[in-house]
Design a protein around this motif. Structure first.
Motif, short mmCIF file in Angstrom:
data_model
loop_
_atom_site.label_atom_id
_atom_site.label_comp_id
_atom_site.label_asym_id
_atom_site.label_seq_id
_atom_site.Cartn_x
_atom_site.Cartn_y
_atom_site.Cartn_z
N CYS A 169 -21.26 50.08 1.36
CA CYS A 169 -20.12 49.92 0.45
C CYS A 169 -20.53 49.79 -1.01
O CYS A 169 -19.68 49.73 -1.88
CB CYS A 169 -19.30 48.70 0.86
SG CYS A 169 -18.56 48.92 2.47
N CYS A 198 -16.98 44.70 3.96
CA CYS A 198 -17.01 45.80 2.99
C CYS A 198 -15.75 45.77 2.12
O CYS A 198 -15.83 45.93 0.90
CB CYS A 198 -17.11 47.13 3.73
SG CYS A 198 -17.19 48.57 2.67
N LEU A 255 -15.67 45.42 -1.92
CA LEU A 255 -15.03 46.41 -2.79
C LEU A 255 -13.98 45.76 -3.69
O LEU A 255 -13.93 46.02 -4.90
CB LEU A 255 -14.40 47.52 -1.95
CG LEU A 255 -15.38 48.41 -1.20
CD1 LEU A 255 -14.63 49.31 -0.22
CD2 LEU A 255 -16.22 49.24 -2.16
#
Length: 111
Positions: free
Chosen positions: A42, A70, A74
């Motif tokens: 990621c 992930c 993000l």
């Protein structure tokens, strides 16, 4: 099922030694460093591109928590992302469940 697959252990704990399984359950030192070094899925994504993650609550090969982690990573970097749980299916089943949704998204995006 093939002869090789049929002879494999039913779970990771049967495949690894107890000591190594314990290291993976609570990694420290060199093991933790190696895991961090290889956990880059990621990290290469950038803002400005919509990210859609798909995972399955039934997947025993790659647990849903990986995708949730992930997603948090993000969002912490202000990247717009969503996570869709495609249900109680195994790893290949998650691919089969996600592909139609991915295709629909690409078709809409290309209009």
């Amino acid at each position: 099922m093939g002869a090789i697959a049929a002879s494999l252990p039913s779970g990771v704990s049967e495949l690894l030694t107890p000591a190594y399984f314990a290291q993976l359950s609570a990694p420290r030192g060199r093991v933790a460093k190696a895991i961090r070094r290889n956990d880059t899925t990621c990290r290469g994504l950038r803002r400005g591109v919509e990210v859609r993650l798909f995972a399955a609550s039934g997947d025993r090969d790659v647990v849903l928590a990986n995708s949730a982690s992930c997603l948090r990573e993000l969002r912490a970097r202000h990247i717009e992302a969503t996570l869709t749980d495609v249900g109680a299916v195994n790893h290949l089943g998650s691919l089969r469940a996600a592909l139609p949704q991915v295709l629909t998204w690409f078709q809409r995006a290309s209009r």
